[in-house]
Design a protein around this motif. Structure first.
Motif, PDB file in Angstrom:
ATOM      1  N   PRO A  59       0.809  -1.218   0.000  1.00 48.84           N
ATOM      2  CA  PRO A  59       0.000   0.000   0.000  1.00 48.84           C
ATOM      3  C   PRO A  59       0.843   1.270   0.000  1.00 48.84           C
ATOM      4  N   GLU A  60       2.100   1.180   0.424  1.00 49.71           N
ATOM      5  CA  GLU A  60       2.954   2.360   0.458  1.00 49.71           C
ATOM      6  C   GLU A  60       4.152   2.237  -0.471  1.00 49.71           C
ATOM      7  N   ILE A  61       4.793   1.081  -0.498  1.00 50.88           N
ATOM      8  CA  ILE A  61       5.988   0.886  -1.311  1.00 50.88           C
ATOM      9  C   ILE A  61       5.666  -0.055  -2.462  1.00 50.88           C
ATOM     10  N   GLY A  62       5.881   0.430  -3.682  1.00 56.03           N
ATOM     11  CA  GLY A  62       5.652  -0.394  -4.862  1.00 56.03           C
ATOM     12  C   GLY A  62       6.844  -1.268  -5.190  1.00 56.03           C
ATOM     13  N   ALA A  63       8.056  -0.690  -5.063  1.00 56.22           N
ATOM     14  CA  ALA A  63       9.276  -1.443  -5.366  1.00 56.22           C
ATOM     15  C   ALA A  63      10.466  -0.801  -4.672  1.00 56.22           C
ATOM     16  N   GLU A  64      11.460  -1.636  -4.406  1.00 55.12           N
ATOM     17  CA  GLU A  64      12.738  -1.194  -3.846  1.00 55.12           C
ATOM     18  C   GLU A  64      13.827  -1.653  -4.795  1.00 55.12           C
ATOM     19  N   GLU A  65      14.775  -0.765  -5.082  1.00 50.33           N
ATOM     20  CA  GLU A  65      15.917  -1.145  -5.902  1.00 50.33           C
ATOM     21  C   GLU A  65      17.197  -0.864  -5.130  1.00 50.33           C
ATOM     22  N   ARG A  66      18.180  -1.744  -5.303  1.00 51.33           N
ATOM     23  CA  ARG A  66      19.496  -1.596  -4.693  1.00 51.33           C
ATOM     24  C   ARG A  66      20.544  -1.723  -5.788  1.00 51.33           C
ATOM     25  N   THR A 100      16.922   7.350 -11.372  1.00 53.43           N
ATOM     26  CA  THR A 100      16.581   7.068  -9.984  1.00 53.43           C
ATOM     27  C   THR A 100      17.523   7.760  -9.006  1.00 53.43           C
ATOM     28  N   VAL A 101      18.814   7.425  -9.004  1.00 50.71           N
ATOM     29  CA  VAL A 101      19.733   7.972  -8.001  1.00 50.71           C
ATOM     30  C   VAL A 101      21.074   8.360  -8.599  1.00 50.71           C
ATOM     31  N   THR A 102      21.792   9.145  -7.821  1.00 55.22           N
ATOM     32  CA  THR A 102      23.183   9.460  -8.088  1.00 55.22           C
ATOM     33  C   THR A 102      23.953   9.079  -6.831  1.00 55.22           C
ATOM     34  N   GLY A 111      30.748   1.426  -4.290  1.00 56.82           N
ATOM     35  CA  GLY A 111      29.649   2.317  -3.960  1.00 56.82           C
ATOM     36  C   GLY A 111      28.331   1.581  -4.025  1.00 56.82           C
ATOM     37  N   GLN A 112      27.371   2.109  -3.289  1.00 54.45           N
ATOM     38  CA  GLN A 112      26.042   1.513  -3.304  1.00 54.45           C
ATOM     39  C   GLN A 112      25.000   2.584  -3.069  1.00 54.45           C
ATOM     40  N   ALA A 113      23.800   2.298  -3.524  1.00 53.10           N
ATOM     41  CA  ALA A 113      22.680   3.220  -3.344  1.00 53.10           C
ATOM     42  C   ALA A 113      21.392   2.433  -3.459  1.00 53.10           C
ATOM     43  N   GLY A 114      20.306   3.069  -3.095  1.00 56.21           N
ATOM     44  CA  GLY A 114      18.997   2.457  -3.196  1.00 56.21           C
ATOM     45  C   GLY A 114      17.974   3.484  -3.634  1.00 56.21           C
ATOM     46  N   PHE A 115      16.869   3.000  -4.138  1.00 58.98           N
ATOM     47  CA  PHE A 115      15.784   3.869  -4.568  1.00 58.98           C
ATOM     48  C   PHE A 115      14.465   3.177  -4.265  1.00 58.98           C
TER      49      PHE A 115
END
Length: 156
Positions: A59-66, A100-102, A111-115
């Motif tokens: 209901p709040e989060i559709g998808a997570e990417e790493r 998505t991210v920088t 390096g790592q990031a998430g969106f």
């Protein structure tokens, strides 16, 4: 008496757990989590790299990417962009992009990031569309790494 009490507790726990298990199964109904390797373009340095894509359809989060880079260029800023081929799970037609991210690698090139994609609708889509995505990681506007085409199911 003790056996009856244990059976009652087990039945109560099963009643509570069943809806939780059912909702977990529904969350991954259209798309199962993917782990896509990043492939260097034109000899860009990379020991390993990947994109994890997890569709929660909640209901709040559709998808997570790493996103993860190991042994890439040190102290370098990268931008992640999705090439989305709506209605084309083979990634062979026209696509639109979604940045998505920088993020910046450290002195070892790691390096790592998430969106997080927040849910547009609280329920799974009524008319899912088979599509394809290629993740592209660039620096200075020049693509350095990309995934193979990953078939996904998107909402209508």
């Amino acid at each position: 008496m003790r056996l009856v009490r244990h059976a009652a507790v087990a039945a109560a726990l099963a009643t509570i757990a069943l809806p939780l298990l059912a909702s977990t199964a529904a969350a991954d109904q259209y798309f199962h989590t993917s782990h896509a390797a990043l492939i260097p373009i034109n000899g860009a340095p990379l020991q390993s790299g990947f994109v994890n894509d997890i569709h929660a359809q909640g209901p709040e989060i559709g998808a997570e990417e790493r996103y993860q880079l190991n042994g890439a260029l040190p102290n370098t800023t990268y931008t992640v962009e999705l090439h989305i081929y709506r209605g084309d799970p083979t990634c062979s037609g026209t696509f639109f992009t979604r940045q998505t991210v920088t993020f910046t690698t450290n002195s070892a090139g790691n390096g790592q990031a998430g969106f997080t994609f927040f849910a547009a609708n609280p329920v799974p889509p009524p008319n899912p569309v088979e599509s394809g995505i290629i993740w592209v990681v660039s620096t200075g506007g020049v693509p350095q790494y990309q995934t193979a085409c990953v078939p996904v199911t998107l909402g209508a």
